[in-house]
Design an enzyme around this catalytic site. Structure first.
Site, PDB file in Angstrom:
ATOM      1  N   TYR A 147       8.133   4.093  11.191  1.00 43.42           N
ATOM      2  CA  TYR A 147       8.417   2.658  11.284  1.00 43.42           C
ATOM      3  C   TYR A 147       9.863   2.378  11.679  1.00 43.42           C
ATOM      4  O   TYR A 147      10.172   1.317  12.191  1.00 43.42           O
ATOM      5  CB  TYR A 147       8.093   1.952   9.951  1.00 43.42           C
ATOM      6  CG  TYR A 147       6.607   1.880   9.641  1.00 43.42           C
ATOM      7  CD1 TYR A 147       5.709   2.728  10.280  1.00 43.42           C
ATOM      8  CD2 TYR A 147       6.106   0.989   8.719  1.00 43.42           C
ATOM      9  CE1 TYR A 147       4.362   2.681  10.001  1.00 43.42           C
ATOM     10  CE2 TYR A 147       4.751   0.928   8.437  1.00 43.42           C
ATOM     11  CZ  TYR A 147       3.882   1.784   9.077  1.00 43.42           C
ATOM     12  OH  TYR A 147       2.546   1.737   8.807  1.00 43.42           O
ATOM     13  N   LYS A 197       0.514  15.803   4.888  1.00 50.96           N
ATOM     14  CA  LYS A 197      -0.400  16.214   5.967  1.00 50.96           C
ATOM     15  C   LYS A 197       0.217  17.440   6.624  1.00 50.96           C
ATOM     16  O   LYS A 197       0.469  17.476   7.838  1.00 50.96           O
ATOM     17  CB  LYS A 197      -0.553  15.025   6.946  1.00 50.96           C
ATOM     18  CG  LYS A 197      -1.549  15.245   8.072  1.00 50.96           C
ATOM     19  CD  LYS A 197      -3.002  15.196   7.627  1.00 50.96           C
ATOM     20  CE  LYS A 197      -3.909  15.557   8.779  1.00 50.96           C
ATOM     21  NZ  LYS A 197      -5.313  15.746   8.356  1.00 50.96           N
ATOM     22  N   ASP A 229      -5.590  12.405   4.037  1.00 50.81           N
ATOM     23  CA  ASP A 229      -6.964  11.963   4.334  1.00 50.81           C
ATOM     24  C   ASP A 229      -7.880  12.202   3.140  1.00 50.81           C
ATOM     25  O   ASP A 229      -8.713  11.354   2.786  1.00 50.81           O
ATOM     26  CB  ASP A 229      -7.491  12.612   5.632  1.00 50.81           C
ATOM     27  CG  ASP A 229      -7.143  14.081   5.797  1.00 50.81           C
ATOM     28  OD1 ASP A 229      -6.487  14.653   4.894  1.00 50.81           O
ATOM     29  OD2 ASP A 229      -7.540  14.673   6.813  1.00 50.81           O
ATOM     30  N   ASP A 253       1.878   2.804   3.507  1.00 49.65           N
ATOM     31  CA  ASP A 253       1.420   1.506   4.014  1.00 49.65           C
ATOM     32  C   ASP A 253      -0.105   1.459   3.981  1.00 49.65           C
ATOM     33  O   ASP A 253      -0.718   0.502   3.490  1.00 49.65           O
ATOM     34  CB  ASP A 253       1.950   1.304   5.439  1.00 49.65           C
ATOM     35  CG  ASP A 253       1.710  -0.111   5.947  1.00 49.65           C
ATOM     36  OD1 ASP A 253       1.515  -1.011   5.110  1.00 49.65           O
ATOM     37  OD2 ASP A 253       1.722  -0.304   7.177  1.00 49.65           O
ATOM     38  N   ASP A 257      -2.726  -0.384   1.005  1.00 50.57           N
ATOM     39  CA  ASP A 257      -3.711  -1.423   1.344  1.00 50.57           C
ATOM     40  C   ASP A 257      -5.103  -0.995   0.881  1.00 50.57           C
ATOM     41  O   ASP A 257      -5.890  -1.815   0.403  1.00 50.57           O
ATOM     42  CB  ASP A 257      -3.740  -1.689   2.860  1.00 50.57           C
ATOM     43  CG  ASP A 257      -2.881  -2.886   3.248  1.00 50.57           C
ATOM     44  OD1 ASP A 257      -1.762  -2.992   2.704  1.00 50.57           O
ATOM     45  OD2 ASP A 257      -3.325  -3.710   4.067  1.00 50.57           O
TER      46      ASP A 257
HETATM   47  C1  IPM Z   1       3.737  -3.976   3.886  1.00 53.96           C
HETATM   48  C2  IPM Z   1       3.510  -4.711   5.185  1.00 53.96           C
HETATM   49  C3  IPM Z   1       4.631  -4.399   6.134  1.00 53.96           C
HETATM   50  C4  IPM Z   1       4.681  -2.917   6.338  1.00 53.96           C
HETATM   51  C5  IPM Z   1       4.544  -5.112   7.475  1.00 53.96           C
HETATM   52  C6  IPM Z   1       4.438  -6.616   7.303  1.00 53.96           C
HETATM   53  C7  IPM Z   1       5.690  -4.758   8.384  1.00 53.96           C
HETATM   54  O1  IPM Z   1       2.272  -4.398   5.727  1.00 53.96           O
HETATM   55  O2  IPM Z   1       4.721  -4.280   3.197  1.00 53.96           O
HETATM   56  O3  IPM Z   1       2.957  -3.086   3.574  1.00 53.96           O
HETATM   57  O4  IPM Z   1       3.920  -2.382   7.137  1.00 53.96           O
HETATM   58  O5  IPM Z   1       5.477  -2.255   5.685  1.00 53.96           O
HETATM   59 MN    MN Z   2       1.197  -2.908   4.638  1.00 50.82          MN
END
Ligand code: IPM
Ligand code: MN
Length: 367
Positions: A147, A197, A229, A253, A257
């Protein structure tokens, strides 16, 4: 009397609505704790800042954050279509959020995946999988890796468009986050899942070497190495096997999620982003432009971020615990908001009513 200056970055979409509830809670905490005073400083951040000033992270906001003891952020970002109204480099993610992380080197991102029995009904997982509840501290490296690596796009010698992104970590960057993983493990169950990984990525080979080296300083912690994975699969099949998980930026990230999905919503996952000198706190969910302004967004993740701030930046551990309990208590009483629940499954209340109920519960708890 201790005064804490807090920069409030409400942001876009549902940000201001959930931030209003966080502010309610902070005012109550201040009232309950006579020796603590909060100085709240509201500043522009995200698309709202771009439209007002031409910058997604304006100088005035930087100055407010620089002098703050902690930063409380709401949500940023517009719908896919509306984003096109902002030049790519000023779009809130690239123009505000990543620069905020870089400015304060907030390398350690804590995302509690906490699903006690009282809120287990939100999870799409079977009761037999959730068992007595899920309690994972997912730790994500937040300012390195892909990133933040160099990026290049262009036309190659064959006339094809190409892109080149780099994943870079040096050993110090890895070591500092791995140490955080060990330290948190020591305070919890002394078992750390190291997510990697290394069968493909050289970055993971170095990462794992550092884990091995650091383990010598934390002999009591059992390290379980697991491929990213495979970890994704086990998060669904057997989430209760995890306690502390530590990983690099992009793995974190994605898996965080997924963990939000396991809870039933990212609306149930607050987060803390800790740097060497400054930390900021934010819900893990996005700005949800589709429901913004409707007063139906649940403020749990935002208020939970306040709880993390109380604990991690102000040393108010007991009050943080009270706040977690107050939030869970509202769900236990059968209330929810319509972003999380359907009528019939729960008594639906608005964002503000949910915040009021959390405050009512907190007000009754011994300080
Ligand atoms: C998070 C978000 C951010 C990230 C985005 C909005 C850049 O998805 O905090 O997880 O990917 O870090
Ligand atoms: Mn995110």
């Amino acid at each position: 009397m201790t005064t804490y200056n807090i920069a409030l970055l409400a942001g876009d979409g549902i940000g201001p609505e959930v931030m209003a509830e966080a502010v309610k809670v902070l005012k109550l905490v201040e009232k309950r704790n006579a020796d603590v005073n909060f100085e709240l400083n509201d500043v522009l951040f995200g698309a709202v800042a771009y439209f007002a000033t031409g910058k997604a992270f304006p100088d005035e906001t930087k100055a407010a954050c620089d002098k703050a003891d902690a930063i409380l952020k709401g949500t940023i970002g517009l719908s896919h279509e509306d984003s096109k109204k902002i030049p790519v480099d000023e779009q809130p993610e690239r123009g505000a959020l990543l620069p905020l992380r870089r400015r304060y080197n907030t390398y350690a991102n804590f995302r509690p995946v906490y699903l006690p029995k009282s809120i287990a009904h939100f999870s799409p997982l079977k009761a037999s999988v959730v068992g007595e509840g899920i309690d994972i501290m997912l730790i994500r490296e937040l300012v390195g890796g892909l990133y933040f690596g160099k990026k290049e796009t262009g036309i190659n010698s064959e006339g094809k468009r190409y892109v080149h992104e780099t994943l870079e970590y040096d050993e110090d960057q890895i070591r500092q986050i791995v140490r955080v993983g060990f330290e948190v493990s020591m305070k919890r169950k002394k078992v750390m899942h190291n997510i990697h990984k290394s069968n493909v990525l050289k970055s993971s080979v170095l990462w794992n070497e550092i884990v091995e080296e650091e383990k010598k300083n934390f002999p009591e912690v059992e390290v379980i190495n697991i491929l990213v994975d495979a970890a994704a699969t086990y998060l669904c099949l057997k989430p209760t096997m995890f306690d502390v998980m530590v990983m690099e930026n992009m793995f974190g990230d994605i898996l965080s999620d997924q963990a939000g999905g396991i809870l039933g919503s990212l609306g149930l996952m607050p987060s803390a982003c800790k740097g060497p000198e400054k930390s900021y706190y934010e819900p893990s969910h996005g700005s949800a432009p589709d429901i913004a302004g409707k007063g139906i967004a649940n403020p749990y993740s935002m208020i939970g971020s306040v709880a993390l701030m109380l604990e991690m930046s102000f040393g108010m551990e007991k009050e943080a615990k009270n706040l977690w309990a107050a939030m869970q208590g509202v769900f236990e009483d059968g209330y929810s908001t319509s972003d999380l629940s359907k009528e019939g499954d729960a008594n639906l209340v608005s964002t503000a009513e949910f915040g009021d109920m959390v405050c009512e519960k907190l007000a009754k708890m011994p300080v």
